[in-house]
Design a protein around this motif. Structure first.
Motif, PDB file in Angstrom:
ATOM      1  N   PRO A  29       0.789  -1.298   0.030  1.00 41.32           N
ATOM      2  CA  PRO A  29       0.203   0.136  -0.147  1.00 41.32           C
ATOM      3  C   PRO A  29       0.818   1.213  -0.006  1.00 41.32           C
ATOM      4  N   GLN A  30       1.938   1.367   0.733  1.00 45.14           N
ATOM      5  CA  GLN A  30       2.749   2.674   0.867  1.00 45.14           C
ATOM      6  C   GLN A  30       3.336   2.745  -0.769  1.00 45.14           C
ATOM      7  N   ALA A  32       1.732   1.840  -3.614  1.00 45.86           N
ATOM      8  CA  ALA A  32       0.698   2.376  -4.209  1.00 45.86           C
ATOM      9  C   ALA A  32       0.445   3.821  -3.973  1.00 45.86           C
ATOM     10  N   SER A  33       0.448   4.387  -2.789  1.00 43.89           N
ATOM     11  CA  SER A  33       0.099   5.698  -2.382  1.00 43.89           C
ATOM     12  C   SER A  33       1.214   6.290  -3.066  1.00 43.89           C
ATOM     13  N   ALA A  34       2.400   6.268  -3.058  1.00 44.23           N
ATOM     14  CA  ALA A  34       3.542   6.951  -3.376  1.00 44.23           C
ATOM     15  C   ALA A  34       3.711   7.051  -5.037  1.00 44.23           C
ATOM     16  N   GLY A  36       1.224   5.305  -7.374  1.00 46.89           N
ATOM     17  CA  GLY A  36      -0.100   5.159  -8.065  1.00 46.89           C
ATOM     18  C   GLY A  36       0.116   3.383  -8.881  1.00 46.89           C
ATOM     19  N   ALA A  55      -4.885   1.710 -10.299  1.00 46.76           N
ATOM     20  CA  ALA A  55      -5.859   1.666  -9.310  1.00 46.76           C
ATOM     21  C   ALA A  55      -7.309   1.082  -9.455  1.00 46.76           C
TER      22      ALA A  55
END
Length: 69
Positions: A29-30, A32-34, A36, A55
């Motif tokens: 998840p980290q 993905a947040s950073a 995309g 996403a």
């Protein structure tokens, strides 16, 4: 951060994975947040291939897992 350099503590198990060590996938998840980019891997083969999803693709994977669990 490249796919290969994601720290091991950054991967978490999917809540749709079985608890008996069988069908278990993890995602980062980290990352993905950073970026995309939603990375998914087999927990039994953490250094093996990784699936890279958008996403929308990740949302679709979750919908599929929920429907088939």
């Amino acid at each position: 951060m490249t796919n290969a350099s994601i720290p091991e503590h950054s991967w978490i198990s999917s809540t749709y994975s079985t608890g008996d060590g069988g069908q278990c996938i993890e995602w980062a998840p980290q990352h993905a947040s950073a970026t995309g980019e939603f990375l998914v891997r087999d927990s039994k083969n953490p250094h093996g291939p990784r699936l890279s999803l958008t996403a929308d693709g990740f949302t679709g994977l979750l919908a599929f897992a929920k429907h088939h669990s």
